[in-house]
Structure formats: structure tokens, C-alpha cells
Design a protein around this motif. Sequence first.
Motif, mmCIF file in Angstrom:
data_model
loop_
_atom_site.group_PDB
_atom_site.id
_atom_site.type_symbol
_atom_site.label_atom_id
_atom_site.label_comp_id
_atom_site.label_asym_id
_atom_site.label_seq_id
_atom_site.Cartn_x
_atom_site.Cartn_y
_atom_site.Cartn_z
ATOM 1 N N UNK A 248 -76.796 -42.915 -191.527
ATOM 2 C CA UNK A 248 -75.732 -42.371 -190.383
ATOM 3 C C UNK A 248 -74.494 -41.424 -191.004
ATOM 4 N N UNK A 249 -74.275 -41.950 -192.295
ATOM 5 C CA UNK A 249 -73.058 -41.557 -193.220
ATOM 6 C C UNK A 249 -73.431 -39.867 -193.283
ATOM 7 N N UNK A 250 -75.167 -39.429 -193.676
ATOM 8 C CA UNK A 250 -75.977 -38.475 -193.920
ATOM 9 C C UNK A 250 -75.985 -37.524 -192.597
ATOM 10 N N UNK A 251 -76.562 -38.895 -191.470
ATOM 11 C CA UNK A 251 -76.227 -38.087 -190.262
ATOM 12 C C UNK A 251 -75.548 -36.962 -189.849
ATOM 13 N N UNK A 252 -73.790 -38.197 -190.214
ATOM 14 C CA UNK A 252 -72.808 -37.152 -189.688
ATOM 15 C C UNK A 252 -72.915 -35.831 -191.173
ATOM 16 N N UNK A 253 -72.497 -36.165 -191.835
ATOM 17 C CA UNK A 253 -72.559 -35.386 -192.914
ATOM 18 C C UNK A 253 -73.264 -33.687 -192.713
ATOM 19 N N UNK A 254 -74.762 -34.224 -192.658
ATOM 20 C CA UNK A 254 -75.957 -33.175 -192.790
ATOM 21 C C UNK A 254 -75.727 -32.604 -191.463
ATOM 22 N N UNK A 255 -75.234 -33.006 -190.585
ATOM 23 C CA UNK A 255 -75.228 -31.566 -189.394
ATOM 24 C C UNK A 255 -74.072 -31.088 -189.440
ATOM 25 N N UNK A 256 -73.220 -31.677 -190.302
ATOM 26 C CA UNK A 256 -72.261 -30.049 -190.281
ATOM 27 C C UNK A 256 -72.597 -28.390 -191.200
ATOM 28 N N UNK A 257 -73.577 -29.231 -191.747
ATOM 29 C CA UNK A 257 -74.464 -28.077 -192.135
ATOM 30 C C UNK A 257 -75.866 -27.602 -191.800
ATOM 31 N N UNK A 258 -75.955 -27.655 -190.957
ATOM 32 C CA UNK A 258 -77.119 -27.068 -190.197
ATOM 33 C C UNK A 258 -76.772 -25.700 -189.915
ATOM 34 N N UNK A 264 -82.026 -22.942 -189.046
ATOM 35 C CA UNK A 264 -80.559 -23.887 -189.001
ATOM 36 C C UNK A 264 -80.892 -25.191 -189.625
ATOM 37 N N UNK A 265 -82.271 -25.698 -189.810
ATOM 38 C CA UNK A 265 -82.278 -26.546 -190.780
ATOM 39 C C UNK A 265 -82.566 -26.682 -192.354
ATOM 40 N N UNK A 266 -82.697 -25.707 -192.611
ATOM 41 C CA UNK A 266 -82.836 -24.619 -194.252
ATOM 42 C C UNK A 266 -82.009 -25.704 -195.057
ATOM 43 N N UNK A 267 -80.805 -25.051 -194.697
ATOM 44 C CA UNK A 267 -79.242 -24.987 -195.047
ATOM 45 C C UNK A 267 -79.062 -26.316 -195.454
ATOM 46 N N UNK A 268 -79.072 -27.195 -194.096
ATOM 47 C CA UNK A 268 -79.012 -28.598 -194.197
ATOM 48 C C UNK A 268 -80.250 -29.310 -195.431
ATOM 49 N N UNK A 290 -83.359 -36.569 -188.910
ATOM 50 C CA UNK A 290 -82.800 -35.511 -187.699
ATOM 51 C C UNK A 290 -82.466 -35.962 -186.199
ATOM 52 N N UNK A 291 -82.889 -37.224 -186.527
ATOM 53 C CA UNK A 291 -82.646 -37.628 -185.012
ATOM 54 C C UNK A 291 -80.408 -37.651 -184.593
ATOM 55 N N UNK A 292 -79.983 -38.713 -185.619
ATOM 56 C CA UNK A 292 -79.046 -38.770 -186.563
ATOM 57 C C UNK A 292 -78.342 -37.641 -186.509
ATOM 58 N N UNK A 293 -78.635 -36.314 -186.999
ATOM 59 C CA UNK A 293 -77.664 -35.360 -186.840
ATOM 60 C C UNK A 293 -77.540 -34.638 -185.827
ATOM 61 N N UNK A 326 -72.978 -26.566 -181.086
ATOM 62 C CA UNK A 326 -73.447 -26.130 -179.900
ATOM 63 C C UNK A 326 -74.711 -25.164 -180.150
ATOM 64 N N UNK A 327 -74.675 -24.504 -181.019
ATOM 65 C CA UNK A 327 -75.654 -23.503 -182.221
ATOM 66 C C UNK A 327 -76.689 -24.112 -182.817
ATOM 67 N N UNK A 328 -75.531 -25.103 -183.678
ATOM 68 C CA UNK A 328 -77.098 -25.771 -184.313
ATOM 69 C C UNK A 328 -77.795 -27.355 -183.292
ATOM 70 N N UNK A 329 -76.771 -27.368 -182.734
ATOM 71 C CA UNK A 329 -77.826 -29.139 -181.576
ATOM 72 C C UNK A 329 -78.758 -27.402 -180.901
ATOM 73 N N UNK A 330 -78.932 -26.279 -180.926
ATOM 74 C CA UNK A 330 -80.169 -25.176 -179.859
ATOM 75 C C UNK A 330 -80.705 -25.291 -180.764
ATOM 76 N N UNK A 331 -80.798 -25.066 -182.337
ATOM 77 C CA UNK A 331 -81.319 -24.473 -183.098
ATOM 78 C C UNK A 331 -82.400 -25.694 -183.397
ATOM 79 N N UNK A 332 -81.594 -27.276 -183.402
ATOM 80 C CA UNK A 332 -82.130 -28.106 -184.041
ATOM 81 C C UNK A 332 -83.180 -28.378 -183.122
#
Length: 354
Positions: A248-258, A264-268, A290-293, A326-332
Amino acid sequence: MPLNAPAHDPLLEAAQAQVSLEQAAAIAAERFAERGELLRLAGERDLNFQITRTDGSACLLKLSHPLEDVQVVDFQTGALLRVQQADPTLPVQRVYPDQEGNYQGWVEVDGQRMLARLLSFVEGLPLHRIKQRSPALRRNLGDALARLDLALHGYSHPASGHELLWDMQQAARLRPLLQHIENADERALVERSLDAFETHALPLQKELRAQVIHNDLNPHNVIVDAEHPEVLRNILDFGDMVYAPLINELGVAAAYQLGTEGDVLAPALEFIAAYHSRNPLQEVEQAILADLMATRLVMTLSITAWRASLHPENRDYILRNAHQARASLQGLAALSRSEARERIARACQEESHA
């Protein structure tokens, strides 16, 4: 608390305490012998005052919300001390004792009883102000988060399992908040993403390895060097720490790297690979990452929409991460679940063989 219980967090619902600069200065001087020019900084629950001394150095006076549980504050303070001992060179905020040797203590201002702490303050730029994040920055940040989790491994405290609205384990409780998302298409996207979490990730949460995690490595909680932004200066704000599955730690942090457009996934993936190199992920963890992100983005959009409706005077700060989320969730969401899962697994495998 049952998973179907409605979301509720008195600290997020309540208004912030009221403390003037003069009152904060008096606390700093009397309890910590710190004097200088004070500047109030933004915060979600606590009051934060930057103190700039006459020699130009600075520190941070933090006053916890009057409703905050003293045990939760002690949990956070203990974690800071644990990290300082376990990994002294890790760029993480430090906590300092008062004149009596205590790392937290009660103060009262106009009938408001709060815990006061003195923390380090490091000059630099918040990560959210860096528009172009280099691969080196993402890798350095991923490695630092892995080091932080390794330092926290084995840390225990009676308050580590406290109830927290930002705890991803409780994401299913957020459905009543979705009504505050005004855009119908966005609300539908959030609902689908929450459905995916409940189907694929939630059933595994209790089976995964768990420990105390930072739980909020968002770009406002990371300070980088102004001249060399690939250099990490500080990780801030342990206020959302909780005992939870490590992934969950990485899910939180990686979501902000999208990213927010294109792939959108490449930077993360660069961030995830660097974390994996230092603190290897298990296959089951990689499979639901990816589900956690996506779930963290769902939490950002739903909780902030709800809180902005409660506190319109603090709307800009509360919604500071909503546009990117919003933009990251749409891309994911444009990627199939299998594609995202396979790309994460491949990034980790390539890192292991590097």
C-alpha cells in the motif's frame, strides 16, 4: 470498523485550531528556546509554523489538532526517532526535544489544548513545483522510500492500527463520499476503479506482509534541491502513518509518479523499479499494484471533494492534488488491467537482472 461503515474522521471534518503568530512565537520561545521570524505554513490538520532564526537557519513548530489522539502523535514521534536511529543519513524530517528533554508536550492557547513538537526544516523546493521530473529524481525517490520502509520494519506502537480515513484498507467506506464529485463522468470512473479495488485487491489485504508505513509520499511532502532537483533533501509529514500492507505504501507513492497524458504508467515504472531494487516486491504485490495506484487516486478525488464542501475557505489547499489525480486516473483506466500488471512485473524483473 466494518467495511460498509460510512467514512468518518472527526479531524478532517473539524476546522483547524486558531493560533496567532504571536502565540506560536511564545510557545517556541518558552518550550524550545527558539526565537526568530515566524511564517505559518499550510496543513491539513495540524498548525505548522516555520521559524527562521537570525543566522538564517530554520526549524518547524508543529501544533497538533486539539482532537488528535495523544497516542497517535506519540506513534508518529516514535517513528521519526526510529528512522533517525536506523538510517541516520536518510533525508527525513527530524524531531527535537524541548528544554526538558521531551519530544512532545501539552500547550494551551485560548482553551485549545494541543501537543507541541519541534521539527527540522530544510530549504529546497517542494516536488510539486518541479514540472519536469527526471528519471534520476524518480529513481532517487523510489530508493529513499524503500530505505524508509526498511528503517520502519519492525517498529510497533499501540496506536499503529488507529482509524484513518486515508488508510487504503478502508477505501470501500468511501462510497458515500462520491456524491460530492460533481462531474458525472468522473464520478462513474471513480466508481469503476473502486469496484476493481474491491474485486482484485481488497480480498488480499489481510494476507499480505504488513508493517508501519509512511502512507503519504505525495509531491507536497517531498523537498528536493533547488539547483539540482534530482537530489532529495527531505521527506516530510508522518501524519498519515498506519500499520498496513507494505505494498500500500508503494501504491500511494507511485500514484503521484504517474503522468497526466500519453503513457501515464511509464514514469511510475522507474520509481517502482528503484524501490524494488532496494526492497524487493513479491509477485502477489506486483500483481495488484496498479489497482492500488488507482485506488489512491480514487481516495484523493473523493475525500478532497467531500472536504472542500465542508471547508470552502481551505478549498485551494484541499484540492491541490485533484487535477493531476483526475488526469492520471483517466490515463491509467485506458490501460487494461493485464497490461498494467505485466508492465509492472517486467520493470521489476529487469531491475532484478540489472
